[in-house]
Scaffold this active site. Structure first.
Site, PDB file in Angstrom:
ATOM      1  N   LYS A 213      66.213  23.294  98.785  1.00  0.00           N
ATOM      2  CA  LYS A 213      66.913  22.048  98.429  1.00  0.00           C
ATOM      3  C   LYS A 213      65.941  21.005  97.867  1.00  0.00           C
ATOM      4  CE  LYS A 213      65.949  19.657 102.597  1.00  0.00           C
ATOM      5  NZ  LYS A 213      66.274  18.912 103.791  1.00  0.00           N
ATOM      6  N   LYS A 305      51.597  15.334 100.601  1.00  0.00           N
ATOM      7  CA  LYS A 305      52.144  16.198  99.553  1.00  0.00           C
ATOM      8  C   LYS A 305      53.674  16.151  99.589  1.00  0.00           C
ATOM      9  CE  LYS A 305      48.819  18.323  97.325  1.00  0.00           C
ATOM     10  NZ  LYS A 305      48.729  17.993  95.892  1.00  0.00           N
TER      11      LYS A 305
END
Lengths: 351, 351
Positions: A213, A305
């Site tokens: 997703k 990140k």
């Protein structure tokens, strides 16, 4: 003879994980008391020890039953006890809830291996996929293999602070073939009137929803950045859920299509992720500012990140090795925009 | 012998309909020229005649090829010709595109019946359902029966002004059993690189998506009004698409589940409708202001009826007659909040 009660251990790690699942910790604490016929009252929670204002974090949690720094005004249940030793937390536990950042899994599992109850089972809330040497794995499989105990997966549209504040939410537990009865213990651990748990026999599907997703959310963010409007964004999401489903069905066994199109882990979580969330936000900024993602990560995420670009890179690298990248034009285009300088306006050109 | 070219007629009615489908009118105009081997160049468009600044509306359209009042800066193609006579517009047409408000359908069909080309087929873009005497019908069936020509349905996440401005969009055409080849003419009429048309053999499913999504948008608006956050709204949408699908499968034949979960008419249009749109907006205001819907319609919509509450009422009345209301707890709860004074905070109590 009465059945032995279930003993719960939460294998978290540090503030970040706690903040992410504080709602679920609360539910565990609440439900172990509510279903005292099924669960031991005490829930142990492994917390990576650190100093907060000169005090040990575990001691703050056990004394104040709250975490003012990360989620103010949300109380932790008193029956949830923090401990800095993972072996201690997991001792005698029959239900292990994993919420570690994935880079710590193998070491933690090494410490636990051989020290677990013979009846132990695990559940993973860890997002992402493990790609190496042309192979792709979900972390529920990594845990199951490393510990030698069955591992389910939990994922869904359950943003932590909304759950913690008892707003209505849902989630999905994916369990292994033939283990529905055992998975129902995790259902009982988390389900409440305002937090509805769905069960589906599909560990890989539920895990992959949670990972993939985030790639689509990058695409949705590009769409927002381009100012393309609601039609285009809905189209990206629709095509995205189909590529997610096709990817899962091509590379994993026994995946159910409805995990993607009908569960909270699937379509519902995709919706929340494509409208809220850091992946969407950074991707929008990427288009609007022209700055590369590593700069945006430094500016907007304190250098953390972004999961969506990271997963896009791993998945596209894997697809390239399998010579199947062209079968996933949306994944591919998002990757090429993020990493290879493709014009964002080409987002739909190959669809 | 060459096949006869297809002749297109748009059966619109007044400004409102034109504004709603101006994007599709443009595409028809564009594609009839682009595929001149398949289509006659001229597209006739029935427009209910009215005076605008003292001039006939059809004359303004045919002279200025635009509609400054309703969609400024969007040009109409020159090969689209407005006419105030529906018989004239439909004469010799083989492809009839219906975009009337539903209350005009029967009279228009009466005027057309017997005056159509023997090869004529129709497509309906009319939202809503027709409920009377314990029966529920889609308008594609009403048209097919009234005209005696096959009628497909078109629905999707294609907000008019975004389509008109050539932003990327998708839509879905539902065609009748065995009529894919004929439906491909409508595909060819609308599909462009930035407007992608999907085909599925499911007229009822595509039509019901367009009608029932508006009920769910009312629920999403309640959720927004309650300030319940993204998790809860995604849950309402997920449960909503499943109730829509179940309803269609229970009361119509040959409905495909994937029409709801995988097409632009299904999940994608639900997303746009639950995040944008007047149904969501008025439902949010209903919760925040405490004003009844008829007052909000007067204040926010110049007295126009909201489709979502209207469809909720019709569908729940039908379900009550069939003694099946309890099988659809979300439809039922949305209806009861809108019409029977149920507390909005009870939105999820019966789910």
């Amino acid at each position: 003879m009465a059945t032995q009660k279930q003993k719960v251990a939460i294998i978290g790690s540090g503030n970040c994980a706690i903040a992410k699942i504080i709602g679920l910790i609360n539910l565990s604490g609440f439900n172990t008391v509510r279903h005292s016929d099924v669960f031991e009252r005490r829930v142990d929670m492994y917390v990576y020890e650190e100093k907060v204002d000169g005090q040990n974090l575990t001691e703050i949690i056990n004394k104040e039953h709250t975490n003012q720094k990360y989620l103010p005004n949300v109380a932790l249940p008193e029956n949830v006890v923090a401990t800095p030793s993972v072996e201690e937390a997991a001792k005698d536990a029959t239900l292990l809830v994993f919420v570690l950042p994935h880079q710590f899994i193998l070491n933690i599992c090494k410490a636990l291996k051989g020290n677990l109850s013979p009846n132990a089972q695990a559940i993973s809330m860890i997002k992402g996929v493990d790609v190496r040497e042309g192979k792709i794995s979900i972390f529920a499989d990594v845990i199951q293999e490393a510990l030698g105990v069955p591992c389910s997966a939990l994922s869904g549209a359950n943003i932590a602070n909304e759950v913690a504040r008892d707003k209505f939410s849902e989630t999905t537990i994916g369990y292994r073939h033939g283990r529905r009865k055992q998975a129902e213990l995790f259902f009982k651990l988390f389900d409440t009137p305002n937090f509805r748990v769905g069960l589906i026999e599909d560990v890989a599907g539920v895990s992959l929803c949670g990972a993939l997703k985030n790639i689509i959310a990058i695409g949705a963010g590009f769409c927002d950045g381009l100012g393309w409007g609601d039609n285009a964004k809905a189209a990206i999401m629709r095509i995205g859920i189909l590529e997610m489903k096709n990817f899962a069905q091509e590379f994993f066994v026994d995946v159910k299509p409805e995990t993607f199109t009908e569960t909270s882990a699937g379509i519902a979580d995709l919706i929340t992720t494509c409208f809220g969330g850091r992946n969407r936000k950074c991707a929008e900024a990427f288009v609007k500012t022209g700055k590369p993602f590593n700069v945006l990560e430094a500016e907007l995420l304190n250098g953390q990140k972004l999961q969506g670009t990271e997963t896009a890179r791993e998945v596209c690298q894997f697809l390239t090795e399998r010579k199947r990248l062209d079968g996933y034009p949306l994944f591919k285009t998002i990757y090429r925009i993020a990493y290879e300088g493709l014009e964002p306006s080409k987002l739909t050109a190959e669809l």
